[in-house]
Design an enzyme around this catalytic site. Structure first.
Site, PDB file in Angstrom:
ATOM      1  N   ARG A 133     -14.437  -1.280  -7.352  1.00 29.09           N
ATOM      2  CA  ARG A 133     -14.904  -1.107  -5.968  1.00 29.09           C
ATOM      3  C   ARG A 133     -16.420  -1.301  -5.865  1.00 29.09           C
ATOM      4  NH1 ARG A 133     -10.422   3.679  -5.173  1.00 29.09           N
ATOM      5  NH2 ARG A 133      -8.742   2.219  -4.750  1.00 29.09           N
ATOM      6  N   TYR A 179      -9.115  -5.294   0.508  1.00 30.37           N
ATOM      7  CA  TYR A 179      -8.631  -5.220  -0.890  1.00 30.37           C
ATOM      8  C   TYR A 179      -9.428  -4.208  -1.722  1.00 30.37           C
ATOM      9  CZ  TYR A 179     -11.908  -9.177  -2.038  1.00 30.37           C
ATOM     10  OH  TYR A 179     -12.965 -10.011  -2.212  1.00 30.37           O
ATOM     11  N   GLU A 180      -8.934  -4.016  -2.954  1.00 27.56           N
ATOM     12  CA  GLU A 180      -9.407  -2.951  -3.871  1.00 27.56           C
ATOM     13  C   GLU A 180      -9.431  -1.590  -3.164  1.00 27.56           C
ATOM     14  OE1 GLU A 180     -11.555  -3.340  -7.196  1.00 27.56           O
ATOM     15  OE2 GLU A 180     -11.112  -5.462  -7.489  1.00 27.56           O
ATOM     16  N   GLY A 181      -8.425  -1.390  -2.311  1.00 32.07           N
ATOM     17  CA  GLY A 181      -8.325  -0.151  -1.549  1.00 32.07           C
ATOM     18  C   GLY A 181      -8.918  -0.359  -0.171  1.00 32.07           C
TER      19      GLY A 181
END
Ligand code: CAA
Length: 381
Positions: free
Chosen positions: A243, A362-364
């Site tokens: 992140r 993305y990536e959470g």
């Protein structure tokens, strides 16, 4: 806090900035238009050491510190967000799994290939019915002698079109929830692995986003990463770092959009004066610059904490949340400042805006980042 870069960090940033400006930027629009995976650039980045920047030299890396790696993602994303994410995924969640959670045999076998840029890595967690709720994955791995038999599917896998190695997460014990997941290293060409269609996206073209299916795919036991049941914890710890990388990507996109808009409004004249002379325009630019500066501090601070080995789950999520929201805001404002020219493909700002959107997803998603931050709030401070 002091973000004065060391001479080594400054030197490395200059090297990457020059490469990004001279080699990546001239082809960024073409990569976006054609959606081709830029293997040629990756080879060159490998030669420069960029595909293994924060990996120890003994495994073919450069042995640079974590902040240097983050600066490299930012500089590359300034030229092309697609190339930036290829590097970020390859390293943060493709190479680090092996460096941090692999055994010595796995490190010796795979890291030199990844750090040289000969191989590209991907991270296969997300499934059609398990995105934000990552512990709900259904891909199943069943032990069979000296191998695991894997069945299931994945979606939205960055780099998958060209990846040579996949870090795949599967359920080995369905009774144990998130403690029943295990990570595996799967080489391209493994029988039963099918790299599916490349997804047509709004932006970030060139990053080779595909579906994957596993049909009775046999993964040898020596390719299990860590112990059975450690998969979810491995994924979460990788995403903490990942992140920060996506936050750096967003910072690079926002800076590129700001520089383009700042330059444009000084050259464009309306109502008999430079567009920059209008206070409304100056206010927009001031807000854009301030948000970018705040993002930079959050991103570098999280990177520095990680470099020092401190727990940084909260700071990584804050950096990701703020920098990616900033990228969306700044790129949207840049399009606005360009007026009609901002909406046509002759100028890069519409690409920046399309590319920025996915960084909030993305990536959470940024909603997940807020959940993570809230869970890490202390009673005071
Ligand atoms: N570090 C270490 N361990 C962690 C952790 C972390 N950051 N976060 C959670 N864990 C551990 C917990 O301690 C807990 O352990 P125990 O079982 O021992 O108690 C376990 O994991 C389960 O934790 P939670 O109860 O918090 O799990 P949850 O189901 O509520 O989910 C979540 C937490 C944060 C929402 C998580 O599911 C999540 O991050 N979701 C988003 C998924 C995501 O980011 N996907 C990205 C895909 S990759 C990608 O996008 C790449 C790309 O293309 C660019």
């Amino acid at each position: 806090m002091d973000f004065k870069l060391t001479p080594e960090q400054s030197q490395m940033r200059q090297l990457v900035r020059t490469f990004a400006r001279d080699v990546i930027a001239p082809v960024a629009a073409e990569i976006d238009r054609t959606d081709r995976f830029p293997r040629d650039l990756i080879r060159q980045m490998g030669e420069l050491g960029l595909m293994g920047l924060p990996v120890p030299e003994v495994y073919g890396g450069v042995g640079a510190d974590y902040l240097s790696y983050i600066l490299a993602i930012e500089e590359i994303s300034y030229a092309s967000a697609a190339v930036g994410v290829i590097l970020a995924v390859h390293t943060s969640v493709g190479t680090f799994p092996i460096l941090y959670f692999g055994n010595e045999a796995q490190r010796e076998k795979y890291l030199p290939k990844l750090t040289s840029g000969e191989w590209v890595a991907a991270f296969a967690l997300t499934e059609p019915d398990a995105g934000s709720d990552a512990s709900a994955i259904r891909t199943r791995a069943v032990r069979d002698g000296d191998a695991y038999v894997v069945n299931g599917s994945k979606v939205f896998i960055t780099n998958a079109s060209d990846a040579d190695l996949f870090c795949v997460f599967a359920v080995t014990d369905p009774r144990r929830g998130s403690r029943g997941m295990t990570a595996f290293l799967v080489e391209r060409g493994t029988p039963g692995l099918r790299v599916g269609r490349k997804l047509e996206k709004m932006g970030l073209n060139g990053s080779g986003t595909c579906e994957l299916t596993f049909e009775d795919m046999r993964v040898p036991i020596e390719n299990r990463l860590g112990q059975e049941g450690e998969g979810f914890s491995i994924a979460m710890r990788l995403l903490d770092g990942g992140r920060i990388g996506i936050a750096a990507q967003a910072l690079g996109i926002a800076r590129a959009a700001f520089d383009a808009a700042n330059q444009y409004v000084r050259g464009r004249r309306q109502f008999g004066q430079e567009v920059f002379k209008f206070q409304g325009v100056q206010f927009m630019l001031a807000d854009m610059a301030t948000r970018i500066e705040a993002s930079r501090w959050l991103v570098y601070h999280a990177a520095q904490m990680r470099q020092e080995g401190q727990a940084c789950t909260r700071e990584a999520s804050m950096a990701k949340l703020f920098a990616t929201d900033t990228a969306m805001q700044v790129t949207t404002d840049a399009v606005q400042l360009f007026g009609g020219y901002g909406y046509v493909k002759e100028y890069p700002v519409e690409r920046y805006m399309r590319d920025a959107k996915v960084t909030q997803i993305y990536e959470g998603t940024n909603q997940i980042q807020r959940i993570v931050i809230a869970r890490h709030l202390r009673e005071r401070g």
